[in-house]
Design an enzyme around this catalytic site. Structure first.
Site, PDB file in Angstrom:
ATOM      1  N   GLU A 139      -7.103   5.104   7.794  1.00  0.00           N
ATOM      2  CA  GLU A 139      -6.766   6.099   7.109  1.00  0.00           C
ATOM      3  C   GLU A 139      -8.238   7.040   6.661  1.00  0.00           C
ATOM      4  OE1 GLU A 139      -2.850   6.002   5.463  1.00  0.00           O
ATOM      5  OE2 GLU A 139      -2.191   4.737   7.693  1.00  0.00           O
TER       6      GLU A 139
ATOM      7  N   SER B  36       3.381  -1.587  11.088  1.00  0.00           N
ATOM      8  CA  SER B  36       4.638  -2.172  10.917  1.00  0.00           C
ATOM      9  C   SER B  36       5.148  -3.123  11.019  1.00  0.00           C
ATOM     10  CB  SER B  36       4.585  -1.268  12.642  1.00  0.00           C
ATOM     11  OG  SER B  36       4.340   0.252  12.419  1.00  0.00           O
TER      12      SER B  36
ATOM     13  N   GLU C  34      -5.351  -4.678  10.938  1.00  0.00           N
ATOM     14  CA  GLU C  34      -5.032  -3.911  10.908  1.00  0.00           C
ATOM     15  C   GLU C  34      -5.476  -3.218  12.061  1.00  0.00           C
ATOM     16  OE1 GLU C  34      -2.484  -2.797   7.116  1.00  0.00           O
ATOM     17  OE2 GLU C  34      -3.998  -1.300   7.413  1.00  0.00           O
TER      18      GLU C  34
ATOM     19  N   LYS D 154       0.134   4.099  -0.731  1.00  0.00           N
ATOM     20  CA  LYS D 154      -0.444   5.342  -0.092  1.00  0.00           C
ATOM     21  C   LYS D 154      -0.326   6.856  -0.501  1.00  0.00           C
ATOM     22  CE  LYS D 154      -0.002   3.380   4.473  1.00  0.00           C
ATOM     23  NZ  LYS D 154      -0.147   3.591   6.194  1.00  0.00           N
TER      24      LYS D 154
ATOM     25  N   GLY E 277       2.135   2.674  11.505  1.00  0.00           N
ATOM     26  CA  GLY E 277       3.054   3.938  10.992  1.00  0.00           C
ATOM     27  C   GLY E 277       3.746   3.879  11.860  1.00  0.00           C
TER      28      GLY E 277
ATOM     29  N   ASN F  97       0.968  -1.247  -0.317  1.00  0.00           N
ATOM     30  CA  ASN F  97      -0.390  -0.281  -0.155  1.00  0.00           C
ATOM     31  C   ASN F  97       0.566   1.655   0.132  1.00  0.00           C
ATOM     32  OD1 ASN F  97      -1.957   2.045   0.184  1.00  0.00           O
ATOM     33  ND2 ASN F  97      -2.068   1.452   2.643  1.00  0.00           N
TER      34      ASN F  97
ATOM     35  N   HIS G 218      -9.906   1.238   4.907  1.00  0.00           N
ATOM     36  CA  HIS G 218      -8.415   1.436   5.743  1.00  0.00           C
ATOM     37  C   HIS G 218      -8.368   2.151   6.745  1.00  0.00           C
ATOM     38  CE1 HIS G 218      -4.764   2.652   6.265  1.00  0.00           C
ATOM     39  NE2 HIS G 218      -3.844   1.571   5.806  1.00  0.00           N
TER      40      HIS G 218
HETATM   41  P1  PGA Z   1       2.597   0.517   7.904  1.00  0.00           P
HETATM   42  O1  PGA Z   1       1.306   0.679   7.186  1.00  0.00           O
HETATM   43  O2  PGA Z   1       3.209  -0.466   7.492  1.00  0.00           O
HETATM   44  O3  PGA Z   1       3.381   1.546   7.491  1.00  0.00           O
HETATM   45  O4  PGA Z   1       2.446   0.925   8.946  1.00  0.00           O
HETATM   46  C1  PGA Z   1      -0.008  -0.488   7.100  1.00  0.00           C
HETATM   47  C2  PGA Z   1      -1.277   0.236   6.627  1.00  0.00           C
HETATM   48  O5  PGA Z   1      -1.765   0.910   6.585  1.00  0.00           O
HETATM   49  O6  PGA Z   1      -1.357  -0.348   5.766  1.00  0.00           O
END
Ligand code: PGA
Length: 241
Positions: A88, A207, A165, A10, A171, A8, A86
């Site tokens: 976000e 992460s 998640e 983003k 993150g 992903n 997601h």
């Molecule tokens: P990350 O993001 O690996 O940077 O923690 C995972 C995600 O948002 O799908």
């Protein structure tokens, strides 16, 4: 079950040149790449082995929906998967996030349109602090709302993938442990088998990087990973592959 790695990206990278370079470096079987919409066309032309995902898809087909991108337009670029729900998008930094009702509407129309769904669920920190059983209830509630009506569709295993998640792990550099991610995965799988008669892949996200990935990916109950930050660094992502 084969393991799946979803990259992903983003809102990265900046240029088409960089996006093509990244797509080339991550073009492997068993990988699904979700670039920003503006790079879908160039990624689609670049990828030979990896599959293409969209980071979102609107529920409407074609029509007066300013700023939205429909599942049908995405298919035009060879998109086979769509990430929905997601965290976000549920809780964006600018506010006004997506509700379970909106996610459900998008999910049903993308499924009917023939896209495979990667549905993200996961609890915030304050819920997890109350214990894993409270977190399971939270995730169950998300799944029931997001998948409402999906029991009427004839779904195959590849049509619906769940990404667990936990929000506090995304993150932050602080992943869940493989053991508790696996416990959640087992819980999600049993819910989906009971309610939808589906053998679903459950991925872990939050992460995941080259140092910790083997703990998740070697676990028999975790079917792959949804990777954000580490998917922007081909060397790091190749360690996962
Ligand atoms: P990350 O993001 O690996 O940077 O923690 C995972 C995600 O948002 O799908």
């Amino acid at each position: 079950m084969k393991k799946l790695l979803v990259a992903n990206w983003k809102t990265n990278p900046l240029t088409t040149k960089e996006a093509v370079k990244l797509a080339k470096a991550e073009d492997h079987k068993g990988v699904v790449i979700a670039p920003p919409h503006v790079f879908l066309e160039s990624a689609s032309k670049t990828l030979k082995k990896a599959k293409l995902a969209s980071q979102d898809a609107f529920w409407g087909d074609l029509g007066a929906y300013t700023g939205e991108i429909s599942w049908r337009q995405l298919k035009e670029f060879g998109v086979e998967y769509v990430i929905l729900g997601h965290s976000e998008r549920r809780n964006p930094p600018v506010g006004g996030g997506e509700t379970d009702e909106l996610i459900n509407k998008k999910l049903l129309s993308a499924l009917e349109g023939g896209l495979n769904i990667i549905l993200c669920v996961g609890e915030p920190k304050e819920i997890r602090e109350k214990g894993i059983e409270t977190a399971k209830n939270y995730v169950q509630n998300q799944l029931e709302k997001d998948l409402k009506g999906a029991e009427n569709l004839k779904l195959k295993t590849e049509n619906l993938i769940i990404a667990y998640e936990p929000i506090w792990a995304i993150g932050t550099g602080t992943p869940d442990t493989p053991e508790s991610a696996a416990e959640m995965s087992i819980f999600i799988k049993s819910l989906l088998t009971t309610n939808y008669s589906l053998q679903t892949k459950v991925l872990y996200g939050g992460s995941v990087n080259g140092r910790n990935s083997s703990g998740f990916l070697s676990h028999p109950e975790i079917d792959g990973a949804l990777v954000g930050g580490a998917s922007l660094n081909p060397e790091e992502f190749n360690k996962l592959i």
